[in-house]
Design an enzyme around this catalytic site. Structure first.
Site, PDB file in Angstrom:
ATOM      1  N   ASN A   1       5.479   7.781   0.491  1.00  0.00           N
ATOM      2  CA  ASN A   1       4.027   7.858   0.569  1.00  0.00           C
ATOM      3  C   ASN A   1       3.526   9.264   0.840  1.00  0.00           C
ATOM      4  O   ASN A   1       2.520   9.700   0.278  1.00  0.00           O
ATOM      5  CB  ASN A   1       3.511   6.992   1.731  1.00  0.00           C
ATOM      6  CG  ASN A   1       3.435   5.531   1.406  1.00  0.00           C
ATOM      7  OD1 ASN A   1       2.998   5.155   0.334  1.00  0.00           O
ATOM      8  ND2 ASN A   1       3.865   4.708   2.336  1.00  0.00           N
TER       9      ASN A   1
ATOM     10  N   ALA B   1       8.095   0.781  18.314  1.00  0.00           N
ATOM     11  CA  ALA B   1       6.992   0.375  17.442  1.00  0.00           C
ATOM     12  C   ALA B   1       6.443  -0.984  17.859  1.00  0.00           C
ATOM     13  O   ALA B   1       5.232  -1.236  17.746  1.00  0.00           O
ATOM     14  CB  ALA B   1       7.451   0.346  15.994  1.00  0.00           C
TER      15      ALA B   1
ATOM     16  N   ASP C   1       0.857  -1.188   0.000  1.00  0.00           N
ATOM     17  CA  ASP C   1       0.000   0.000   0.000  1.00  0.00           C
ATOM     18  C   ASP C   1       0.892   1.237   0.000  1.00  0.00           C
ATOM     19  O   ASP C   1       1.259   1.753   1.056  1.00  0.00           O
ATOM     20  CB  ASP C   1      -0.913  -0.023   1.224  1.00  0.00           C
ATOM     21  CG  ASP C   1      -1.999   1.047   1.177  1.00  0.00           C
ATOM     22  OD1 ASP C   1      -1.900   1.949   0.327  1.00  0.00           O
ATOM     23  OD2 ASP C   1      -2.939   0.978   1.984  1.00  0.00           O
ATOM     24  N   HIS C   2       1.263   1.684  -1.202  1.00  0.00           N
ATOM     25  CA  HIS C   2       2.111   2.857  -1.353  1.00  0.00           C
ATOM     26  C   HIS C   2       1.520   3.803  -2.391  1.00  0.00           C
ATOM     27  O   HIS C   2       0.970   3.361  -3.399  1.00  0.00           O
ATOM     28  CB  HIS C   2       3.532   2.466  -1.774  1.00  0.00           C
ATOM     29  CG  HIS C   2       4.312   1.790  -0.692  1.00  0.00           C
ATOM     30  ND1 HIS C   2       4.471   0.421  -0.628  1.00  0.00           N
ATOM     31  CD2 HIS C   2       4.952   2.289   0.385  1.00  0.00           C
ATOM     32  CE1 HIS C   2       5.179   0.117   0.441  1.00  0.00           C
ATOM     33  NE2 HIS C   2       5.480   1.229   1.073  1.00  0.00           N
TER      34      HIS C   2
ATOM     35  N   GLY D   1      11.463  -1.701  15.398  1.00  0.00           N
ATOM     36  CA  GLY D   1      12.237  -1.446  16.596  1.00  0.00           C
ATOM     37  C   GLY D   1      11.365  -1.604  17.827  1.00  0.00           C
ATOM     38  O   GLY D   1      10.156  -1.840  17.740  1.00  0.00           O
TER      39      GLY D   1
ATOM     40  N   GLY E   1       4.536   4.376   7.793  1.00  0.00           N
ATOM     41  CA  GLY E   1       4.707   5.061   6.521  1.00  0.00           C
ATOM     42  C   GLY E   1       6.147   5.407   6.194  1.00  0.00           C
ATOM     43  O   GLY E   1       7.069   5.182   6.971  1.00  0.00           O
ATOM     44  N   GLU E   2       6.319   5.961   5.007  1.00  0.00           N
ATOM     45  CA  GLU E   2       7.619   6.396   4.522  1.00  0.00           C
ATOM     46  C   GLU E   2       7.431   7.691   3.748  1.00  0.00           C
ATOM     47  O   GLU E   2       6.325   8.018   3.317  1.00  0.00           O
ATOM     48  CB  GLU E   2       8.249   5.340   3.591  1.00  0.00           C
ATOM     49  CG  GLU E   2       8.414   3.971   4.201  1.00  0.00           C
ATOM     50  CD  GLU E   2       7.183   3.094   4.013  1.00  0.00           C
ATOM     51  OE1 GLU E   2       6.339   3.414   3.145  1.00  0.00           O
ATOM     52  OE2 GLU E   2       7.051   2.105   4.750  1.00  0.00           O
TER      53      GLU E   2
END
Length: 329
Positions: free
Chosen positions: A110, A177, A39-40, A174, A106-107
């Protein structure tokens, strides 16, 4: 006999909606246990695609019978949590018992194209946590008034709810998260990286213990690509190198050319194909690498199809050789 589930995921960054639906149908026929989509908003590399995952997932649901998931939907900026909650409630009404909302923080690829000044990691996690709280409260039938910092809800309520809400599995790389995954979700989603996954899984399980909860489903993910020769595999898949760079999940890098150039400078084809994703013409290597991921503690292994060399051939090869070898052990 293996009890691990093997999920197939299509790549919205590389294939069009009709191609993704056809791949999902083929994956069900091949013997996968569930179907999903990345999903991007945009691709990781020049010349890619940007298929809308939720619309395409609904079409996949109509053409198949297996469980469905996003791997993973970003909860950071461009999707309002209320809209995520409403959309996946609708999917769960259409396909009862089949819907998993995989979620992540997210990133930049996106969010920056849609106007976000990419925040610090701490801010990303705070946004993520608030968004997941809102989604869960709406699914629970609450009327929610909430200032989440990056979004607001004012007496918001979902007026159409499924009999049972979707499952939420939370991505983590990590310990912070992983704590959010334990608090907000019903499972953990992370990369099947032998160097990173054990610490994330341990942090998740410890957080569940602190909260008095049983750990949920652990999903470990890898990309897969196969073709008749290794040269063909690499020609079709090496553009996916940027997804193996940790900084692209935290730093403000959203241009496709910039991502590709950085990846090509810092990673060899061998590192990408045999240490990152499973990009190999040798099906025995696919089997062995997936078994290694299982042994990290996976309840499900999500295998995302990448590469343009022979996508439908990859699915057929998995149905013919890889999945039977995995299930039979």
């Amino acid at each position: 006999m293996s009890t691990t589930e093997y999920w197939f995921a299509g790549s919205t960054e590389e294939f069009t909606p009709p191609q993704l639906v056809a791949q999902a149908v083929a994956a069900e026929e091949a013997g996968f246990d569930a179907l999903g989509l990345s999903d991007h908003f945009g691709p990781w590399f020049p010349g890619g695609q940007g298929s809308q995952a939720w619309v395409t997932l609904s079409a996949i649901g109509a053409a198949t019978t297996l469980p469905l998931a996003t791997g993973v939907t970003p909860v950071q900026h461009h999707y309002h949590p209320g809209v995520i909650a409403q959309s996946f409630a609708a999917l769960a009404s259409l396909y009862p018992g089949r819907i998993t909302l995989g979620v992540g923080s997210g990133e930049s690829v996106n969010e920056s194209p849609l106007g976000l000044d990419w925040p610090s990691v701490a801010e990303q996690q705070a946004r993520f946590d608030a968004g997941l709280e809102a989604i869960n409260r709406l699914w629970a039938g609450e009327t929610v008034t909430m200032d989440g910092g990056w979004f607001r809800l004012k007496e918001a309520k979902l007026f159409t709810l499924p009999e049972n809400p979707p499952r939420m599995i939370v991505s983590a790389f990590g310990p912070k998260a992983a704590r959010i995954a334990a608090e907000r979700g019903s499972g953990l989603w992370t990369l099947g990286d032998p160097e990173q996954a054990p610490a994330v899984i341990d942090a998740y399980r410890a957080a569940c213990s602190d909260l008095g909860k049983e750990p949920g489903t652990i999903v470990l993910q890898s990309g897969i690509s196969w073709a008749a020769t290794q040269d063909e595999v690499l020609r079709g898949a090496r553009k996916w190198k940027p997804t193996q760079l940790p900084e692209l999940y935290t730093a403000d890098i959203s241009g496709q050319a910039d991502m590709q150039q950085l990846a090509d400078r810092t990673m060899t084809d061998e590192e990408f194909a045999h240490e990152g994703f499973i990009a190999s013409a040798d099906l025995d290597e696919h089997v062995a690498r997936i078994k290694e991921i299982e042994d990290l503690g996976a309840d499900a292994v999500c295998l995302q199809l990448i590469g343009s060399a022979d996508p439908m051939g990859t699915i057929k090869a998995y149905g013919r050789t890889v999945l039977p070898a995995l299930v039979g052990d």
